[in-house]
Design a protein around this motif. Structure first.
Motif, PDB file in Angstrom:
ATOM      1  N   GLY A 213      56.192 -95.827  32.520  1.00 52.80           N
ATOM      2  CA  GLY A 213      54.736 -95.737  32.468  1.00 52.80           C
ATOM      3  C   GLY A 213      54.143 -97.051  32.947  1.00 52.80           C
ATOM      4  O   GLY A 213      54.847 -98.060  33.017  1.00 52.80           O
ATOM      5  N   ALA A 214      52.864 -97.034  33.279  1.00 55.55           N
ATOM      6  CA  ALA A 214      52.222 -98.267  33.754  1.00 55.55           C
ATOM      7  C   ALA A 214      50.888 -98.460  33.053  1.00 55.55           C
ATOM      8  O   ALA A 214      50.087 -97.532  32.955  1.00 55.55           O
ATOM      9  N   VAL A 215      50.682 -99.678  32.542  1.00 54.85           N
ATOM     10  CA  VAL A 215      49.368-100.038  32.009  1.00 54.85           C
ATOM     11  C   VAL A 215      48.789-101.103  32.930  1.00 54.85           C
ATOM     12  O   VAL A 215      49.421-102.135  33.189  1.00 54.85           O
ATOM     13  N   TRP A 216      47.602-100.805  33.457  1.00 55.66           N
ATOM     14  CA  TRP A 216      46.996-101.568  34.549  1.00 55.66           C
ATOM     15  C   TRP A 216      45.765-102.291  34.036  1.00 55.66           C
ATOM     16  O   TRP A 216      44.714-101.668  33.856  1.00 55.66           O
ATOM     17  N   PHE A 217      45.882-103.594  33.767  1.00 54.34           N
ATOM     18  CA  PHE A 217      44.748-104.392  33.281  1.00 54.34           C
ATOM     19  C   PHE A 217      44.034-104.987  34.483  1.00 54.34           C
ATOM     20  O   PHE A 217      44.547-105.914  35.133  1.00 54.34           O
ATOM     21  N   ASP A 218      42.858-104.472  34.808  1.00 53.99           N
ATOM     22  CA  ASP A 218      42.240-104.812  36.101  1.00 53.99           C
ATOM     23  C   ASP A 218      40.770-104.387  36.083  1.00 53.99           C
ATOM     24  O   ASP A 218      40.409-103.371  35.466  1.00 53.99           O
TER      25      ASP A 218
ATOM     26  N   ALA B 184      47.813 -95.744  32.783  1.00 56.12           N
ATOM     27  CA  ALA B 184      46.559 -96.008  32.071  1.00 56.12           C
ATOM     28  C   ALA B 184      45.906 -97.256  32.638  1.00 56.12           C
ATOM     29  O   ALA B 184      46.554 -98.304  32.777  1.00 56.12           O
ATOM     30  N   LEU B 185      44.632 -97.123  33.003  1.00 58.17           N
ATOM     31  CA  LEU B 185      43.869 -98.235  33.569  1.00 58.17           C
ATOM     32  C   LEU B 185      42.931 -98.776  32.498  1.00 58.17           C
ATOM     33  O   LEU B 185      42.213 -98.002  31.868  1.00 58.17           O
ATOM     34  N   VAL B 186      42.921-100.094  32.330  1.00 56.58           N
ATOM     35  CA  VAL B 186      42.136-100.694  31.252  1.00 56.58           C
ATOM     36  C   VAL B 186      41.214-101.783  31.801  1.00 56.58           C
ATOM     37  O   VAL B 186      41.681-102.722  32.446  1.00 56.58           O
ATOM     38  N   GLY B 187      39.909-101.621  31.521  1.00 57.79           N
ATOM     39  CA  GLY B 187      38.955-102.682  31.871  1.00 57.79           C
ATOM     40  C   GLY B 187      38.181-102.455  33.157  1.00 57.79           C
ATOM     41  O   GLY B 187      37.584-103.386  33.703  1.00 57.79           O
ATOM     42  N   LEU B 188      38.157-101.212  33.627  1.00 62.01           N
ATOM     43  CA  LEU B 188      37.515-100.892  34.910  1.00 62.01           C
ATOM     44  C   LEU B 188      36.022-101.221  34.911  1.00 62.01           C
ATOM     45  O   LEU B 188      35.311-100.956  33.952  1.00 62.01           O
ATOM     46  N   ARG B 189      35.581-101.817  36.017  1.00 64.22           N
ATOM     47  CA  ARG B 189      34.139-102.010  36.206  1.00 64.22           C
ATOM     48  C   ARG B 189      33.768-102.089  37.681  1.00 64.22           C
ATOM     49  O   ARG B 189      32.611-102.290  38.024  1.00 64.22           O
ATOM     50  N   SER B 190      34.733-101.911  38.576  1.00 62.42           N
ATOM     51  CA  SER B 190      34.423-101.861  39.998  1.00 62.42           C
ATOM     52  C   SER B 190      35.339-100.822  40.638  1.00 62.42           C
ATOM     53  O   SER B 190      36.498-101.107  40.967  1.00 62.42           O
TER      54      SER B 190
ATOM     55  N   ARG C 263      42.646 -86.079  39.041  1.00 65.70           N
ATOM     56  CA  ARG C 263      44.040 -86.111  38.596  1.00 65.70           C
ATOM     57  C   ARG C 263      44.181 -86.461  37.126  1.00 65.70           C
ATOM     58  O   ARG C 263      45.297 -86.582  36.615  1.00 65.70           O
ATOM     59  N   GLY C 264      43.051 -86.672  36.461  1.00 61.92           N
ATOM     60  CA  GLY C 264      43.083 -86.911  35.019  1.00 61.92           C
ATOM     61  C   GLY C 264      43.790 -88.179  34.594  1.00 61.92           C
ATOM     62  O   GLY C 264      44.458 -88.213  33.558  1.00 61.92           O
ATOM     63  N   PHE C 265      43.644 -89.255  35.366  1.00 65.49           N
ATOM     64  CA  PHE C 265      44.211 -90.530  34.937  1.00 65.49           C
ATOM     65  C   PHE C 265      43.555 -90.985  33.642  1.00 65.49           C
ATOM     66  O   PHE C 265      42.363 -90.762  33.433  1.00 65.49           O
ATOM     67  N   ALA C 266      44.337 -91.618  32.780  1.00 64.48           N
ATOM     68  CA  ALA C 266      43.751 -92.258  31.600  1.00 64.48           C
ATOM     69  C   ALA C 266      43.074 -93.528  32.079  1.00 64.48           C
ATOM     70  O   ALA C 266      43.738 -94.459  32.528  1.00 64.48           O
ATOM     71  N   ALA C 267      41.748 -93.548  32.022  1.00 59.50           N
ATOM     72  CA  ALA C 267      41.007 -94.682  32.570  1.00 59.50           C
ATOM     73  C   ALA C 267      39.989 -95.167  31.547  1.00 59.50           C
ATOM     74  O   ALA C 267      39.173 -94.389  31.057  1.00 59.50           O
TER      75      ALA C 267
ATOM     76  N   GLU D 226      45.671 -97.104  22.643  1.00 56.81           N
ATOM     77  CA  GLU D 226      45.664 -95.751  23.210  1.00 56.81           C
ATOM     78  C   GLU D 226      46.261 -95.740  24.623  1.00 56.81           C
ATOM     79  O   GLU D 226      47.010 -94.825  24.979  1.00 56.81           O
ATOM     80  N   ALA D 227      45.947 -96.764  25.395  1.00 56.60           N
ATOM     81  CA  ALA D 227      46.515 -96.852  26.753  1.00 56.60           C
ATOM     82  C   ALA D 227      48.045 -96.852  26.687  1.00 56.60           C
ATOM     83  O   ALA D 227      48.720 -96.173  27.475  1.00 56.60           O
ATOM     84  N   PHE D 228      48.600 -97.592  25.749  1.00 54.98           N
ATOM     85  CA  PHE D 228      50.061 -97.639  25.612  1.00 54.98           C
ATOM     86  C   PHE D 228      50.638 -96.315  25.132  1.00 54.98           C
ATOM     87  O   PHE D 228      51.729 -95.925  25.554  1.00 54.98           O
ATOM     88  N   GLU D 229      49.896 -95.640  24.238  1.00 58.58           N
ATOM     89  CA  GLU D 229      50.359 -94.333  23.775  1.00 58.58           C
ATOM     90  C   GLU D 229      50.492 -93.361  24.948  1.00 58.58           C
ATOM     91  O   GLU D 229      51.507 -92.687  25.106  1.00 58.58           O
ATOM     92  N   VAL D 230      49.439 -93.317  25.764  1.00 58.14           N
ATOM     93  CA  VAL D 230      49.438 -92.420  26.922  1.00 58.14           C
ATOM     94  C   VAL D 230      50.570 -92.791  27.884  1.00 58.14           C
ATOM     95  O   VAL D 230      51.357 -91.943  28.306  1.00 58.14           O
ATOM     96  N   ALA D 231      50.663 -94.069  28.202  1.00 56.49           N
ATOM     97  CA  ALA D 231      51.641 -94.514  29.192  1.00 56.49           C
ATOM     98  C   ALA D 231      53.075 -94.322  28.698  1.00 56.49           C
ATOM     99  O   ALA D 231      53.998 -94.091  29.492  1.00 56.49           O
ATOM    100  N   SER D 232      53.273 -94.405  27.381  1.00 60.18           N
ATOM    101  CA  SER D 232      54.636 -94.379  26.825  1.00 60.18           C
ATOM    102  C   SER D 232      55.216 -92.992  26.645  1.00 60.18           C
ATOM    103  O   SER D 232      56.422 -92.868  26.403  1.00 60.18           O
ATOM    104  N   ALA D 233      54.360 -91.954  26.702  1.00 60.47           N
ATOM    105  CA  ALA D 233      54.834 -90.616  26.346  1.00 60.47           C
ATOM    106  C   ALA D 233      56.019 -90.192  27.215  1.00 60.47           C
ATOM    107  O   ALA D 233      55.882 -89.956  28.417  1.00 60.47           O
ATOM    108  N   GLY D 234      57.180 -90.111  26.602  1.00 57.28           N
ATOM    109  CA  GLY D 234      58.364 -89.578  27.266  1.00 57.28           C
ATOM    110  C   GLY D 234      59.006 -90.467  28.317  1.00 57.28           C
ATOM    111  O   GLY D 234      59.797 -89.991  29.123  1.00 57.28           O
ATOM    112  N   VAL D 235      58.689 -91.758  28.339  1.00 59.13           N
ATOM    113  CA  VAL D 235      59.296 -92.631  29.361  1.00 59.13           C
ATOM    114  C   VAL D 235      60.269 -93.628  28.724  1.00 59.13           C
ATOM    115  O   VAL D 235      60.330 -93.773  27.506  1.00 59.13           O
ATOM    116  N   ASP D 236      61.018 -94.324  29.574  1.00 57.37           N
ATOM    117  CA  ASP D 236      62.008 -95.292  29.097  1.00 57.37           C
ATOM    118  C   ASP D 236      61.405 -96.665  28.815  1.00 57.37           C
ATOM    119  O   ASP D 236      61.981 -97.472  28.091  1.00 57.37           O
ATOM    120  N   GLY D 237      60.272 -96.969  29.428  1.00 62.14           N
ATOM    121  CA  GLY D 237      59.649 -98.275  29.223  1.00 62.14           C
ATOM    122  C   GLY D 237      58.365 -98.378  30.010  1.00 62.14           C
ATOM    123  O   GLY D 237      58.021 -97.479  30.791  1.00 62.14           O
TER     124      GLY D 237
END
Ligand SMILES: NC(=[NH2+])NCCC[C@H](N)C(=O)O
Ligand SMILES: [Mn+2]
Ligand SMILES: [Mn+2]
Length: 302
Positions: free
Chosen positions: A120-125, A172-178, A190-194, A211-222
Protein backbone atom coordinates in the motif's frame (compact mmCIF):
# COMPACT_ATOMS: atom_id res chain seq x y z
CA UNK A 1 17.19 -4.08 15.18
CA UNK A 2 15.95 -2.27 12.09
CA UNK A 3 18.56 -1.33 9.52
CA UNK A 4 17.71 1.58 7.23
CA UNK A 5 19.54 1.75 3.91
CA UNK A 6 19.85 5.32 2.65
CA UNK A 7 19.76 5.58 -1.14
CA UNK A 8 20.41 8.96 -2.75
CA UNK A 9 18.60 9.66 -6.02
CA UNK A 10 19.94 13.07 -7.02
CA UNK A 11 17.75 13.88 -9.99
CA UNK A 12 15.86 17.02 -10.93
CA UNK A 13 14.71 15.83 -14.36
CA UNK A 14 11.16 15.34 -13.09
CA UNK A 15 11.00 18.96 -11.96
CA UNK A 16 12.46 20.41 -15.14
CA UNK A 17 16.02 20.66 -13.80
CA UNK A 18 15.80 23.21 -11.03
CA UNK A 19 18.32 22.27 -8.35
CA UNK A 20 16.38 19.66 -6.42
CA UNK A 21 19.13 17.22 -7.47
CA UNK A 22 21.15 18.61 -4.54
CA UNK A 23 18.56 17.29 -2.08
CA UNK A 24 20.37 14.09 -0.98
CA UNK A 25 23.51 16.03 -0.15
CA UNK A 26 21.58 18.67 1.81
CA UNK A 27 19.63 16.03 3.74
CA UNK A 28 22.81 14.13 4.67
CA UNK A 29 24.50 17.39 5.65
CA UNK A 30 21.38 18.24 7.65
CA UNK A 31 22.15 15.32 9.95
CA UNK A 32 20.15 12.37 8.68
CA UNK A 33 22.44 9.64 10.05
CA UNK A 34 22.56 11.22 13.53
CA UNK A 35 18.81 11.71 13.59
CA UNK A 36 18.21 8.08 12.63
CA UNK A 37 20.71 6.95 15.25
CA UNK A 38 18.60 8.95 17.72
CA UNK A 39 15.61 6.94 16.56
CA UNK A 40 17.42 3.77 17.56
CA UNK A 41 17.88 2.32 14.09
CA UNK A 42 21.05 1.29 12.38
CA UNK A 43 21.86 3.01 9.09
CA UNK A 44 23.85 2.03 6.04
CA UNK A 45 24.45 4.65 3.37
CA UNK A 46 24.45 3.19 -0.13
CA UNK A 47 25.58 6.51 -1.59
CA UNK A 48 24.00 8.15 -4.61
CA UNK A 49 22.66 6.44 -7.70
CA UNK A 50 24.19 7.47 -10.98
CA UNK A 51 22.03 10.04 -12.75
CA UNK A 52 22.83 10.49 -16.45
CA UNK A 53 23.52 13.94 -17.79
CA UNK A 54 20.97 14.84 -20.44
CA UNK A 55 23.84 15.01 -22.89
CA UNK A 56 24.75 11.38 -22.20
CA UNK A 57 21.59 10.17 -23.85
CA UNK A 58 21.95 7.28 -26.26
CA UNK A 59 22.29 8.98 -29.65
CA UNK A 60 20.23 6.21 -31.27
CA UNK A 61 17.35 6.71 -28.88
CA UNK A 62 14.21 8.57 -29.89
CA UNK A 63 14.08 12.25 -29.17
CA UNK A 64 12.65 13.04 -25.74
CA UNK A 65 8.99 13.89 -25.85
CA UNK A 66 9.30 17.47 -24.61
CA UNK A 67 6.07 18.96 -23.31
CA UNK A 68 4.38 15.65 -22.64
CA UNK A 69 6.73 14.01 -20.18
CA UNK A 70 9.99 15.93 -20.07
CA UNK A 71 13.23 13.97 -19.62
CA UNK A 72 11.32 10.69 -19.46
CA UNK A 73 14.36 8.71 -20.65
CA UNK A 74 16.64 10.11 -17.97
CA UNK A 75 13.89 9.51 -15.42
CA UNK A 76 13.55 5.92 -16.60
CA UNK A 77 17.29 5.35 -16.16
CA UNK A 78 17.22 6.68 -12.58
CA UNK A 79 14.03 4.83 -11.65
CA UNK A 80 15.23 1.49 -13.01
CA UNK A 81 18.37 1.79 -10.87
CA UNK A 82 16.38 2.87 -7.83
CA UNK A 83 13.85 0.06 -8.29
CA UNK A 84 16.63 -2.53 -8.34
CA UNK A 85 18.33 -1.01 -5.31
CA UNK A 86 15.06 -0.87 -3.34
CA UNK A 87 14.26 -4.49 -4.21
CA UNK A 88 17.79 -5.59 -3.24
CA UNK A 89 17.56 -3.70 0.06
CA UNK A 90 14.30 -5.45 0.94
CA UNK A 91 15.75 -8.82 -0.07
CA UNK A 92 18.58 -8.15 2.43
CA UNK A 93 16.03 -7.52 5.18
CA UNK A 94 16.70 -3.78 5.37
CA UNK A 95 14.35 -0.81 5.00
CA UNK A 96 15.03 1.39 1.97
CA UNK A 97 14.94 5.16 2.52
CA UNK A 98 15.31 6.94 -0.82
CA UNK A 99 16.33 10.59 -0.88
CA UNK A 100 15.22 12.78 -3.77
CA UNK A 101 15.57 14.42 -5.94
CA UNK A 102 12.20 15.35 -7.21
CA UNK A 103 9.11 13.18 -6.75
CA UNK A 104 9.62 11.28 -10.03
CA UNK A 105 11.91 8.94 -8.06
CA UNK A 106 8.78 7.48 -6.43
CA UNK A 107 8.27 5.57 -9.68
CA UNK A 108 11.48 3.70 -8.90
CA UNK A 109 10.83 3.14 -5.22
CA UNK A 110 7.29 1.93 -5.80
CA UNK A 111 8.24 -0.42 -8.61
CA UNK A 112 11.02 -1.86 -6.45
CA UNK A 113 8.98 -2.11 -3.26
CA UNK A 114 5.93 -3.63 -4.98
CA UNK A 115 7.91 -5.97 -7.25
CA UNK A 116 7.52 -9.16 -5.21
CA UNK A 117 4.93 -8.12 -2.63
CA UNK A 118 1.56 -6.47 -2.21
CA UNK A 119 2.15 -2.95 -1.04
CA UNK A 120 0.00 0.00 0.00
CA UNK A 121 1.09 3.61 -0.36
CA UNK A 122 0.49 6.62 1.86
CA UNK A 123 1.23 9.83 -0.02
CA UNK A 124 1.93 12.93 2.12
CA UNK A 125 1.81 15.76 -0.41
CA UNK A 126 0.06 19.01 -1.33
CA UNK A 127 -0.36 17.47 -4.78
CA UNK A 128 -1.93 14.25 -6.06
CA UNK A 129 0.86 13.47 -8.56
CA UNK A 130 -1.70 11.61 -10.68
CA UNK A 131 -1.16 13.36 -14.00
CA UNK A 132 -0.29 11.48 -17.17
CA UNK A 133 1.49 12.71 -20.30
CA UNK A 134 -1.97 13.55 -21.69
CA UNK A 135 -3.24 15.53 -18.69
CA UNK A 136 -0.10 17.20 -17.33
CA UNK A 137 -0.23 20.99 -17.28
CA UNK A 138 3.58 21.25 -16.99
CA UNK A 139 5.15 18.20 -18.65
CA UNK A 140 7.01 17.58 -15.39
CA UNK A 141 7.17 13.93 -14.41
CA UNK A 142 7.21 14.77 -10.67
CA UNK A 143 3.48 15.45 -11.15
CA UNK A 144 2.93 11.91 -12.50
CA UNK A 145 4.63 9.22 -10.33
CA UNK A 146 1.49 7.77 -8.77
CA UNK A 147 -0.22 7.47 -12.15
CA UNK A 148 2.91 5.86 -13.58
CA UNK A 149 3.23 3.31 -10.77
CA UNK A 150 -0.46 2.40 -11.10
CA UNK A 151 -0.25 2.10 -14.88
CA UNK A 152 -2.91 4.75 -15.50
CA UNK A 153 -3.57 6.12 -19.00
CA UNK A 154 -0.51 6.18 -21.24
CA UNK A 155 1.46 4.50 -18.47
CA UNK A 156 -0.47 1.25 -18.97
CA UNK A 157 2.28 -0.12 -21.22
CA UNK A 158 5.23 1.53 -19.51
CA UNK A 159 6.46 -1.63 -17.87
CA UNK A 160 9.54 -0.16 -16.17
CA UNK A 161 7.29 2.29 -14.31
CA UNK A 162 4.57 -0.03 -13.09
CA UNK A 163 4.44 -1.36 -9.55
CA UNK A 164 2.91 -4.84 -9.89
CA UNK A 165 1.89 -5.24 -6.24
CA UNK A 166 0.31 -1.80 -5.84
CA UNK A 167 -3.42 -1.34 -6.41
CA UNK A 168 -5.52 1.83 -6.26
CA UNK A 169 -7.58 0.52 -3.30
CA UNK A 170 -4.43 0.66 -1.20
CA UNK A 171 -3.38 4.20 -2.05
CA UNK A 172 -4.18 7.04 0.37
CA UNK A 173 -3.35 10.69 -0.30
CA UNK A 174 -3.00 12.98 2.71
CA UNK A 175 -2.89 16.78 2.78
CA UNK A 176 -4.15 17.65 -0.71
CA UNK A 177 -4.63 21.30 -1.58
CA UNK A 178 -3.46 21.63 -5.18
CA UNK A 179 -5.14 19.15 -7.50
CA UNK A 180 -5.48 19.54 -11.27
CA UNK A 181 -8.86 18.96 -12.95
CA UNK A 182 -8.03 15.61 -14.50
CA UNK A 183 -6.50 14.42 -11.22
CA UNK A 184 -9.67 15.30 -9.33
CA UNK A 185 -11.72 13.36 -11.86
CA UNK A 186 -9.46 10.36 -11.49
CA UNK A 187 -9.69 10.49 -7.70
CA UNK A 188 -13.47 10.57 -7.94
CA UNK A 189 -13.85 7.94 -10.66
CA UNK A 190 -11.42 5.42 -9.22
CA UNK A 191 -12.36 6.02 -5.60
CA UNK A 192 -8.91 6.83 -4.25
CA UNK A 193 -8.78 7.50 -0.53
CA UNK A 194 -7.98 11.20 -0.63
CA UNK A 195 -7.77 13.52 2.40
CA UNK A 196 -7.56 17.24 1.80
CA UNK A 197 -6.37 19.92 4.19
CA UNK A 198 -10.05 20.51 4.97
CA UNK A 199 -10.33 16.93 6.22
CA UNK A 200 -7.29 17.54 8.43
CA UNK A 201 -8.81 20.79 9.71
CA UNK A 202 -12.08 19.06 10.53
CA UNK A 203 -10.91 15.75 11.90
CA UNK A 204 -7.35 16.37 13.01
CA UNK A 205 -4.10 14.96 11.68
CA UNK A 206 -4.18 11.89 13.93
CA UNK A 207 -7.59 10.60 12.85
CA UNK A 208 -6.86 11.29 9.17
CA UNK A 209 -3.44 9.64 9.18
CA UNK A 210 -4.70 6.60 11.07
CA UNK A 211 -7.52 6.15 8.58
CA UNK A 212 -5.13 6.58 5.65
CA UNK A 213 -3.00 3.75 7.03
CA UNK A 214 -6.03 1.55 7.61
CA UNK A 215 -7.09 1.93 3.99
CA UNK A 216 -3.58 1.47 2.61
CA UNK A 217 -2.84 -1.55 4.82
CA UNK A 218 -5.88 -3.66 3.97
CA UNK A 219 -4.59 -7.03 2.79
CA UNK A 220 -1.03 -5.95 1.89
CA UNK A 221 2.43 -7.00 3.10
CA UNK A 222 3.61 -3.49 3.98
CA UNK A 223 3.35 0.22 3.33
CA UNK A 224 5.40 2.57 1.20
CA UNK A 225 5.45 6.09 2.63
CA UNK A 226 6.09 8.97 0.28
CA UNK A 227 6.94 12.26 1.95
CA UNK A 228 6.97 15.30 -0.34
CA UNK A 229 8.25 18.25 1.69
CA UNK A 230 5.72 20.54 0.00
CA UNK A 231 3.15 18.67 2.12
CA UNK A 232 4.15 21.07 4.89
CA UNK A 233 3.23 24.72 4.90
CA UNK A 234 5.90 26.82 3.17
CA UNK A 235 6.48 28.60 6.51
CA UNK A 236 7.90 25.35 7.86
CA UNK A 237 9.41 24.03 4.61
CA UNK A 238 10.41 26.88 2.28
CA UNK A 239 12.98 24.90 0.28
CA UNK A 240 10.66 23.26 -2.26
CA UNK A 241 10.00 23.93 -5.94
CA UNK A 242 6.20 23.91 -5.92
CA UNK A 243 5.13 25.43 -2.58
CA UNK A 244 1.43 25.74 -1.78
CA UNK A 245 0.13 27.79 1.14
CA UNK A 246 -2.06 26.20 3.77
CA UNK A 247 -0.07 23.05 4.43
CA UNK A 248 0.42 21.02 7.59
CA UNK A 249 2.33 22.55 10.47
CA UNK A 250 5.60 21.37 11.94
CA UNK A 251 3.71 19.72 14.78
CA UNK A 252 1.14 18.03 12.56
CA UNK A 253 3.94 16.64 10.41
CA UNK A 254 5.68 15.13 13.43
CA UNK A 255 2.40 13.66 14.70
CA UNK A 256 1.77 11.99 11.36
CA UNK A 257 5.30 10.58 11.20
CA UNK A 258 4.91 9.19 14.73
CA UNK A 259 1.85 7.35 13.48
CA UNK A 260 3.94 5.96 10.61
CA UNK A 261 6.16 4.36 13.24
CA UNK A 262 3.28 3.19 15.43
CA UNK A 263 1.57 1.31 12.60
CA UNK A 264 4.61 -0.97 12.36
CA UNK A 265 3.83 -1.46 8.66
CA UNK A 266 6.57 0.68 7.09
CA UNK A 267 8.27 -1.23 4.29
CA UNK A 268 9.94 1.52 2.29
CA UNK A 269 10.04 5.30 2.27
CA UNK A 270 11.20 8.27 0.28
CA UNK A 271 11.75 11.91 1.12
CA UNK A 272 11.54 14.19 -1.89
CA UNK A 273 11.48 17.72 -3.27
CA UNK A 274 14.02 19.29 -0.89
CA UNK A 275 15.65 21.99 -3.00
CA UNK A 276 18.65 23.63 -1.31
CA UNK A 277 18.77 26.44 -3.88
CA UNK A 278 15.38 27.61 -2.60
CA UNK A 279 15.95 26.85 1.08
CA UNK A 280 16.82 29.10 4.04
CA UNK A 281 19.97 27.90 5.79
CA UNK A 282 19.15 24.26 4.99
CA UNK A 283 16.14 24.30 7.30
CA UNK A 284 13.94 22.22 4.99
CA UNK A 285 16.62 19.53 4.73
CA UNK A 286 17.03 19.53 8.52
CA UNK A 287 13.28 19.26 8.93
CA UNK A 288 13.31 16.27 6.55
CA UNK A 289 15.85 14.51 8.79
CA UNK A 290 13.73 15.17 11.89
CA UNK A 291 10.62 13.83 10.23
CA UNK A 292 12.50 10.73 9.10
CA UNK A 293 13.57 10.17 12.71
CA UNK A 294 9.95 10.40 13.91
CA UNK A 295 8.86 7.93 11.22
CA UNK A 296 11.50 5.48 12.42
CA UNK A 297 10.59 5.75 16.08
CA UNK A 298 12.28 8.79 17.66
CA UNK A 299 10.28 10.22 20.55
CA UNK A 300 10.78 13.05 23.03
CA UNK A 301 10.92 10.54 25.91
CA UNK A 302 11.47 6.84 25.70
N1 LIG B 1 5.86 16.36 -6.73
C1 LIG B 1 5.42 17.58 -6.99
N2 LIG B 1 5.91 18.62 -6.36
N3 LIG B 1 4.49 17.70 -7.91
C2 LIG B 1 3.94 18.97 -8.33
C3 LIG B 1 3.02 18.79 -9.48
C4 LIG B 1 2.38 20.08 -9.93
C5 LIG B 1 1.34 19.93 -11.01
N4 LIG B 1 0.22 19.15 -10.55
C6 LIG B 1 1.94 19.29 -12.25
O1 LIG B 1 1.57 18.20 -12.60
O2 LIG B 1 2.79 19.88 -12.89
MN1 LIG C 1 3.98 18.13 -3.96
MN1 LIG D 1 4.74 15.23 -4.97
Amino acid sequence: MTTVRIIGAPTDYGANRRGVDMGPSAIRYGGLADQLAGAGVETVDAGDLHVPRAEERDPDADAPSEGEAKFIRETEAVCRRLGDEVAATLADGEVPLALGGDHSIAIGSLSGSARDADVGAVWFDAHADLNTPATTPSGNVHGMPLAAALGIGEFADTEWANAPGLSPENVALVGLRSVDGAEAELIRDRGFAAYTMSDIDERGITAVTEEAFEVASAGVDGIHVSLDLDWLDPNAAPGVGTPVRGGVTYREAHSAMEIVDETDALRSMEIVEVNPTLDQHNETAELATELAASAFGKRVLY
